[in-house]
Design a protein around this motif. Structure first.
Motif, PDB file in Angstrom:
ATOM      1  N   LEU A   1       0.814  -1.222   0.000  1.00  0.00           N
ATOM      2  CA  LEU A   1       0.000   0.000   0.000  1.00  0.00           C
ATOM      3  C   LEU A   1       0.846   1.270   0.000  1.00  0.00           C
ATOM      4  CD1 LEU A   1      -2.916  -0.936   2.422  1.00  0.00           C
ATOM      5  CD2 LEU A   1      -3.007  -0.704  -0.067  1.00  0.00           C
ATOM      6  N   LEU A   2       2.094   1.161   0.400  1.00  0.00           N
ATOM      7  CA  LEU A   2       2.967   2.338   0.434  1.00  0.00           C
ATOM      8  C   LEU A   2       3.257   2.888  -0.959  1.00  0.00           C
ATOM      9  CD1 LEU A   2       5.514   1.281   3.194  1.00  0.00           C
ATOM     10  CD2 LEU A   2       3.636   2.928   3.388  1.00  0.00           C
ATOM     11  N   ILE A   3       3.123   2.066  -1.988  1.00  0.00           N
ATOM     12  CA  ILE A   3       3.417   2.532  -3.350  1.00  0.00           C
ATOM     13  C   ILE A   3       2.166   2.819  -4.166  1.00  0.00           C
ATOM     14  CG2 ILE A   3       5.669   1.410  -3.431  1.00  0.00           C
ATOM     15  CD1 ILE A   3       4.354  -0.825  -5.096  1.00  0.00           C
ATOM     16  N   VAL A   4       1.002   2.764  -3.523  1.00  0.00           N
ATOM     17  CA  VAL A   4      -0.246   3.073  -4.220  1.00  0.00           C
ATOM     18  C   VAL A   4      -0.275   4.570  -4.539  1.00  0.00           C
ATOM     19  CG1 VAL A   4      -2.764   3.161  -3.965  1.00  0.00           C
ATOM     20  CG2 VAL A   4      -1.503   1.172  -3.170  1.00  0.00           C
ATOM     21  N   PRO A   5      -0.672   4.955  -5.764  1.00  0.00           N
ATOM     22  CA  PRO A   5      -0.710   6.385  -6.135  1.00  0.00           C
ATOM     23  C   PRO A   5      -1.691   7.182  -5.261  1.00  0.00           C
ATOM     24  CG  PRO A   5      -1.070   4.984  -8.056  1.00  0.00           C
ATOM     25  CD  PRO A   5      -1.076   4.088  -6.867  1.00  0.00           C
ATOM     26  N   GLU A   6      -1.365   8.442  -5.092  1.00  0.00           N
ATOM     27  CA  GLU A   6      -2.169   9.312  -4.232  1.00  0.00           C
ATOM     28  C   GLU A   6      -3.598   9.468  -4.745  1.00  0.00           C
ATOM     29  OE1 GLU A   6      -1.916  13.812  -2.357  1.00  0.00           O
ATOM     30  OE2 GLU A   6      -0.165  12.948  -3.337  1.00  0.00           O
ATOM     31  N   TYR A   7      -3.771   9.538  -6.064  1.00  0.00           N
ATOM     32  CA  TYR A   7      -5.127   9.716  -6.610  1.00  0.00           C
ATOM     33  C   TYR A   7      -6.030   8.542  -6.242  1.00  0.00           C
ATOM     34  CZ  TYR A   7      -3.620   6.591 -10.402  1.00  0.00           C
ATOM     35  OH  TYR A   7      -3.151   5.536 -11.127  1.00  0.00           O
ATOM     36  N   TYR A   8      -5.445   7.354  -6.091  1.00  0.00           N
ATOM     37  CA  TYR A   8      -6.230   6.187  -5.691  1.00  0.00           C
ATOM     38  C   TYR A   8      -6.805   6.391  -4.287  1.00  0.00           C
ATOM     39  CZ  TYR A   8      -7.571   1.453  -4.469  1.00  0.00           C
ATOM     40  OH  TYR A   8      -8.276   0.365  -4.070  1.00  0.00           O
ATOM     41  N   TRP A   9      -5.992   6.947  -3.381  1.00  0.00           N
ATOM     42  CA  TRP A   9      -6.470   7.186  -2.025  1.00  0.00           C
ATOM     43  C   TRP A   9      -7.609   8.192  -2.004  1.00  0.00           C
ATOM     44  CZ3 TRP A   9      -5.443   3.500   0.979  1.00  0.00           C
ATOM     45  CH2 TRP A   9      -4.227   2.825   0.937  1.00  0.00           C
ATOM     46  N   TYR A  10      -7.504   9.224  -2.863  1.00  0.00           N
ATOM     47  CA  TYR A  10      -8.600  10.202  -2.940  1.00  0.00           C
ATOM     48  C   TYR A  10      -9.879   9.539  -3.435  1.00  0.00           C
ATOM     49  CZ  TYR A  10      -5.238  13.945  -2.142  1.00  0.00           C
ATOM     50  OH  TYR A  10      -4.285  14.758  -1.595  1.00  0.00           O
ATOM     51  N   GLY A  11      -9.762   8.718  -4.452  1.00  0.00           N
ATOM     52  CA  GLY A  11     -10.934   8.005  -4.965  1.00  0.00           C
ATOM     53  C   GLY A  11     -11.532   7.080  -3.918  1.00  0.00           C
ATOM     54  N   LEU A  12     -10.676   6.358  -3.219  1.00  0.00           N
ATOM     55  CA  LEU A  12     -11.149   5.458  -2.166  1.00  0.00           C
ATOM     56  C   LEU A  12     -11.821   6.246  -1.039  1.00  0.00           C
ATOM     57  CD1 LEU A  12     -11.181   2.468  -1.324  1.00  0.00           C
ATOM     58  CD2 LEU A  12      -9.052   2.906  -0.087  1.00  0.00           C
ATOM     59  N   SER A  13     -11.255   7.389  -0.722  1.00  0.00           N
ATOM     60  CA  SER A  13     -11.866   8.241   0.312  1.00  0.00           C
ATOM     61  C   SER A  13     -13.261   8.679  -0.104  1.00  0.00           C
ATOM     62  CB  SER A  13     -11.002   9.485   0.556  1.00  0.00           C
ATOM     63  OG  SER A  13      -9.744   9.123   1.023  1.00  0.00           O
ATOM     64  N   MET A  14     -13.425   9.032  -1.369  1.00  0.00           N
ATOM     65  CA  MET A  14     -14.752   9.448  -1.849  1.00  0.00           C
ATOM     66  C   MET A  14     -15.760   8.301  -1.749  1.00  0.00           C
ATOM     67  SD  MET A  14     -14.113  12.050  -4.997  1.00  0.00           S
ATOM     68  CE  MET A  14     -12.601  11.440  -5.714  1.00  0.00           C
ATOM     69  N   VAL A  15     -15.316   7.091  -2.027  1.00  0.00           N
ATOM     70  CA  VAL A  15     -16.204   5.932  -1.910  1.00  0.00           C
ATOM     71  C   VAL A  15     -16.656   5.762  -0.462  1.00  0.00           C
ATOM     72  CG1 VAL A  15     -16.312   3.404  -2.054  1.00  0.00           C
ATOM     73  CG2 VAL A  15     -15.290   4.718  -3.923  1.00  0.00           C
ATOM     74  N   TYR A  16     -15.724   5.846   0.473  1.00  0.00           N
ATOM     75  CA  TYR A  16     -16.074   5.705   1.887  1.00  0.00           C
ATOM     76  C   TYR A  16     -16.978   6.842   2.356  1.00  0.00           C
ATOM     77  CZ  TYR A  16     -13.270   1.661   3.134  1.00  0.00           C
ATOM     78  OH  TYR A  16     -12.787   0.389   3.256  1.00  0.00           O
TER      79      TYR A  16
END
Length: 135
Positions: A97-112
């Motif tokens: 998970l440390l190498i996952v792109p930042e935009y993915y985290w934003y998208g995941l945050s929006m889902v949550y």
């Protein structure tokens, strides 16, 4: 001569009074404008909070399988950490998970945020961040 001096003094006094009245009225107008701006800001914030709360209520009312799925995915690593043979896989997963792109985290945050109805909380957090950033 005394009449001229008296009229000059009375004219000066009336000019001073008029100037003081003008300043008082100007100050009162500024106060009313400031109060109106504050009231409008408070109403805007309350309306935004109400709208976010309504959207959160709709989201909560329409909960389905995705809530259980996200809860299971979120809590699985915690449970797996207590199973000795699985802890190594949890460690490897978090390392990945440390190498996952930042935009993915934003998208995941929006889902949550959408799924669990955190719009109102997000709105407050965003306003505070913007206030700190730009005053």
């Amino acid at each position: 001569m005394i009449g001229i001096i008296a009229s000059l003094i009375s004219g000066g006094v009336s000019l001073y009074k008029n100037r003081q009245e003008t300043k008082a009225k100007e100050s009162e107008r500024k106060d009313r404008i400031s109060e109106a701006k504050t009231t409008a800001t408070i109403e805007r914030i309350q309306q935004g909070d109400n709208n976010a709360a309504k959207l959160d209520e709709l989201s909560i009312a329409q909960r389905g399988w995705k809530d259980e799925y996200l809860l299971l995915i979120t809590t699985s690593p915690l449970v797996l950490c207590f199973i000795p043979d699985m802890a190594q896989y949890v460690d490897a997963g978090f390392a990945a998970l440390l190498i996952v792109p930042e935009y993915y985290w934003y998208g995941l945050s929006m889902v949550y945020i959408d799924t669990f109805g955190f719009r109102r909380m997000l709105r407050v957090a965003a306003e505070r961040w913007l206030e700190k950033r730009w005053g």
